[in-house]
Scaffold this motif. Structure first.
Motif, PDB file in Angstrom:
ATOM      1  N   GLU A 333       0.831  -1.190   0.000  1.00  0.00           N
ATOM      2  CA  GLU A 333       0.000   0.000   0.000  1.00  0.00           C
ATOM      3  C   GLU A 333       0.875   1.254   0.000  1.00  0.00           C
ATOM      4  O   GLU A 333       2.067   1.207   0.264  1.00  0.00           O
ATOM      5  N   SER A 334       0.267   2.388  -0.264  1.00  0.00           N
ATOM      6  CA  SER A 334       1.006   3.641  -0.320  1.00  0.00           C
ATOM      7  C   SER A 334       1.646   4.004   1.009  1.00  0.00           C
ATOM      8  O   SER A 334       2.655   4.693   1.066  1.00  0.00           O
ATOM      9  N   ASP A 335       1.064   3.503   2.127  1.00  0.00           N
ATOM     10  CA  ASP A 335       1.643   3.817   3.424  1.00  0.00           C
ATOM     11  C   ASP A 335       2.714   2.817   3.830  1.00  0.00           C
ATOM     12  O   ASP A 335       3.225   2.858   4.936  1.00  0.00           O
ATOM     13  N   GLY A 336       3.044   1.919   2.914  1.00  0.00           N
ATOM     14  CA  GLY A 336       4.121   0.974   3.173  1.00  0.00           C
ATOM     15  C   GLY A 336       3.699  -0.289   3.882  1.00  0.00           C
ATOM     16  O   GLY A 336       4.527  -1.146   4.167  1.00  0.00           O
ATOM     17  N   LYS A 337       2.406  -0.422   4.172  1.00  0.00           N
ATOM     18  CA  LYS A 337       1.935  -1.606   4.880  1.00  0.00           C
ATOM     19  C   LYS A 337       1.408  -2.643   3.892  1.00  0.00           C
ATOM     20  O   LYS A 337       0.827  -2.299   2.878  1.00  0.00           O
ATOM     21  N   VAL A 338       1.602  -3.916   4.248  1.00  0.00           N
ATOM     22  CA  VAL A 338       1.090  -4.991   3.413  1.00  0.00           C
ATOM     23  C   VAL A 338      -0.360  -5.277   3.785  1.00  0.00           C
ATOM     24  O   VAL A 338      -0.746  -5.214   4.959  1.00  0.00           O
ATOM     25  N   LYS A 339      -1.181  -5.561   2.804  1.00  0.00           N
ATOM     26  CA  LYS A 339      -2.581  -5.854   3.076  1.00  0.00           C
ATOM     27  C   LYS A 339      -2.718  -7.052   4.015  1.00  0.00           C
ATOM     28  O   LYS A 339      -1.871  -7.930   4.046  1.00  0.00           O
ATOM     29  N   LYS A 340      -3.821  -7.096   4.732  1.00  0.00           N
ATOM     30  CA  LYS A 340      -4.053  -8.169   5.691  1.00  0.00           C
ATOM     31  C   LYS A 340      -4.615  -9.407   4.991  1.00  0.00           C
ATOM     32  O   LYS A 340      -5.070  -9.356   3.864  1.00  0.00           O
ATOM     33  N   TRP A 341      -4.592 -10.521   5.730  1.00  0.00           N
ATOM     34  CA  TRP A 341      -5.161 -11.759   5.214  1.00  0.00           C
ATOM     35  C   TRP A 341      -6.662 -11.602   5.004  1.00  0.00           C
ATOM     36  O   TRP A 341      -7.352 -10.987   5.812  1.00  0.00           O
ATOM     37  N   THR A 342      -7.145 -12.185   3.925  1.00  0.00           N
ATOM     38  CA  THR A 342      -8.586 -12.259   3.700  1.00  0.00           C
ATOM     39  C   THR A 342      -8.973 -13.724   3.550  1.00  0.00           C
ATOM     40  O   THR A 342      -8.256 -14.502   2.910  1.00  0.00           O
ATOM     41  N   LYS A 343     -10.075 -14.081   4.143  1.00  0.00           N
ATOM     42  CA  LYS A 343     -10.519 -15.474   4.082  1.00  0.00           C
ATOM     43  C   LYS A 343     -11.167 -15.755   2.731  1.00  0.00           C
ATOM     44  O   LYS A 343     -11.984 -14.972   2.243  1.00  0.00           O
ATOM     45  N   VAL A 344     -10.776 -16.880   2.129  1.00  0.00           N
ATOM     46  CA  VAL A 344     -11.335 -17.290   0.844  1.00  0.00           C
ATOM     47  C   VAL A 344     -12.529 -18.202   1.106  1.00  0.00           C
ATOM     48  O   VAL A 344     -12.394 -19.233   1.781  1.00  0.00           O
ATOM     49  N   GLU A 345     -13.682 -17.816   0.605  1.00  0.00           N
ATOM     50  CA  GLU A 345     -14.879 -18.623   0.817  1.00  0.00           C
ATOM     51  C   GLU A 345     -14.736 -19.960   0.088  1.00  0.00           C
ATOM     52  O   GLU A 345     -14.491 -19.996  -1.120  1.00  0.00           O
ATOM     53  N   THR A 346     -14.889 -21.027   0.841  1.00  0.00           N
ATOM     54  CA  THR A 346     -14.715 -22.372   0.300  1.00  0.00           C
ATOM     55  C   THR A 346     -15.833 -23.266   0.823  1.00  0.00           C
ATOM     56  O   THR A 346     -16.192 -23.191   1.999  1.00  0.00           O
ATOM     57  N   SER A 347     -16.382 -24.097  -0.043  1.00  0.00           N
ATOM     58  CA  SER A 347     -17.426 -25.013   0.408  1.00  0.00           C
ATOM     59  C   SER A 347     -16.818 -26.072   1.327  1.00  0.00           C
ATOM     60  O   SER A 347     -15.617 -26.336   1.294  1.00  0.00           O
ATOM     61  N   ASP A 348     -17.653 -26.666   2.163  1.00  0.00           N
ATOM     62  CA  ASP A 348     -17.175 -27.698   3.097  1.00  0.00           C
ATOM     63  C   ASP A 348     -16.479 -28.839   2.372  1.00  0.00           C
ATOM     64  O   ASP A 348     -15.544 -29.456   2.893  1.00  0.00           O
ATOM     65  N   GLU A 349     -16.920 -29.117   1.160  1.00  0.00           N
ATOM     66  CA  GLU A 349     -16.340 -30.222   0.381  1.00  0.00           C
ATOM     67  C   GLU A 349     -14.845 -30.045   0.172  1.00  0.00           C
ATOM     68  O   GLU A 349     -14.094 -31.026   0.091  1.00  0.00           O
ATOM     69  N   TYR A 350     -14.391 -28.796   0.096  1.00  0.00           N
ATOM     70  CA  TYR A 350     -12.985 -28.514  -0.144  1.00  0.00           C
ATOM     71  C   TYR A 350     -12.321 -27.861   1.077  1.00  0.00           C
ATOM     72  O   TYR A 350     -11.466 -26.991   0.951  1.00  0.00           O
ATOM     73  N   SER A 351     -12.722 -28.336   2.246  1.00  0.00           N
ATOM     74  CA  SER A 351     -12.147 -27.855   3.504  1.00  0.00           C
ATOM     75  C   SER A 351     -11.379 -28.939   4.229  1.00  0.00           C
ATOM     76  O   SER A 351     -11.123 -28.838   5.425  1.00  0.00           O
TER      77      SER A 351
END
Length: 362
Positions: A333-351
């Motif tokens: 980012e412009s302020d030098g910070k790295v973006k935070k983790w975001t959760k990827v929506e996944t169905s139970d079948e692929y968990s």
């Protein structure tokens, strides 16, 4: 014969290279002419030059089942049956690859998978029923949508080895342990195109449970441990020089001792990333620096990879049965910070639990 009647072949090719990945096998079966074009190496190169290649994640992932508790509630849990799941990060779609014809009841436990061009290569592992160590090689081609049997891995039985590819045609298999649990320092190279194995010179040290990474144009065998250490991981690495046909030892490569290198990967930017304790670190030669903490609540990381400028992490919390997937954007980012983790929506079948994985650019 025209590829598409009434349309110049040059324009028809432009249509074919824009097909979605999961439609290649169907298109290849339309006619011999289409099959011939789609299976040519030039077809993949043309897609890449046109910016149409897609990165997919392939994972050795356990099936998820539902169990009924004594009190009457139901719960989901990861089984011990593993299959190959594929994720297209661009559109978030998931699907299973067809089972290996000789292994319809599930993949070998602790097998390794490697992406080489448009091929996914499954190497070794243990028979899920008898625990017999296997030396088999199976190759799935994303273009034809079919499996073929490769030449068996030569030499003595080998388990828990490291392996990686140059993404073109070569795979290096190194270390692991034999049938008597002795750590190995031998290494092999497999040419997927020629379906041939070559014995490489022995490494300097024995390396059980090592990690192989293709980094800066060379194969790096990272960490692992000798027979006498049994689980006490070393922090050095060995680099194979194809010019001298020798291994070169790099001391203090990981900077920390007794840390498994299983999460060490090369990012799209050519840097190395790795989970260390509760953080993800990046190697800024010659030192490692903290990049970010693990996603909130994650205490166990099953898999880490890099894809399309992001880190993809599969992990779970201490009391969780199923696994969650998170993405970390590496753009600053412009302020030098790295973006935070975001959760990827996944169905139970692929968990389910992920035992191994790799990326392919198709």
């Amino acid at each position: 014969m025209d590829l598409i009647p009434g349309i110049p072949n040059e324009i028809a090719l432009e249509c074919l290279i824009r097909l979605p990945i999961d439609q290649f096998s169907k298109a290849a079966s339309v006619c011999k002419k289409w099959n011939g074009e789609i299976t040519l190496p030039e077809f993949r190169r043309r897609r890449k030059v046109s910016g149409l290649t897609r990165t997919v994640l392939a994972m050795v992932q356990s099936m998820v089942a539902t169990v009924k508790k004594p009190e009457g509630d139901t719960a989901l849990f990861s089984t011990q049956v593993y299959r190959l799941s594929v994720c297209d990060p661009e559109n978030g779609s998931w699907y299973d690859l067809p089972p290996i014809p000789e292994l319809i009841d599930g993949l070998p436990r602790f097998c390794r998978i490697v992406g080489v061009g448009s091929d996914l290569v499954v190497i070794g592992g243990c028979d899920p029923d008898t625990w017999r160590v296997m030396d088999s090689v199976f190759v799935y081609n994303f273009i034809s949508g079919s499996w073929r049997r490769g030449a068996d891995m030569p030499g003595q039985q080998r388990s828990f080895f490291g392996c990686a590819s140059d993404s073109d045609r070569m795979i290096v298999v190194a270390g692991g342990h034999d049938d008597e649990k002795n750590a190995m320092k031998s290494a092999l190279s497999y040419d997927v195109v020629k379906d041939e194995w070559i014995t490489l010179p022995d490494m300097v040290m024995e390396r059980d449970e090592c990690k192989v990474v293709f980094h800066k144009g060379k194969f790096h065998v990272i960490g692992g441990y000798p027979t006498w250490a049994q689980g006490h991981f070393e922090n050095d690495a060995e680099v194979f020089d194809t010019a001298t046909w020798q291994w070169r030892l790099e001391d203090d490569f990981l900077s920390v001792i007794n840390t498994s290198p299983h999460s060490c990967i090369e990012g799209d930017d050519g840097r190395l990333y790795m989970c260390r304790g509760g953080d993800v670190a990046v190697k800024e030669d010659p030192t490692w620096q903290k990049l970010a903490g693990l996603p909130a609540g994650i205490t166990s990381v099953a898999y880490l990879t890099a894809c399309q400028g992001k880190l993809i992490l599969v992990g779970r919390g201490q009391l969780d049965e199923l696994y969650s997937i998170y993405a970390l954007d590496l753009d600053v980012e412009s302020d030098g910070k790295v973006k935070k983790w975001t959760k990827v929506e996944t169905s139970d079948e692929y968990s389910g639990h992920v035992q191994y994985g790799c990326c392919l650019e198709i």
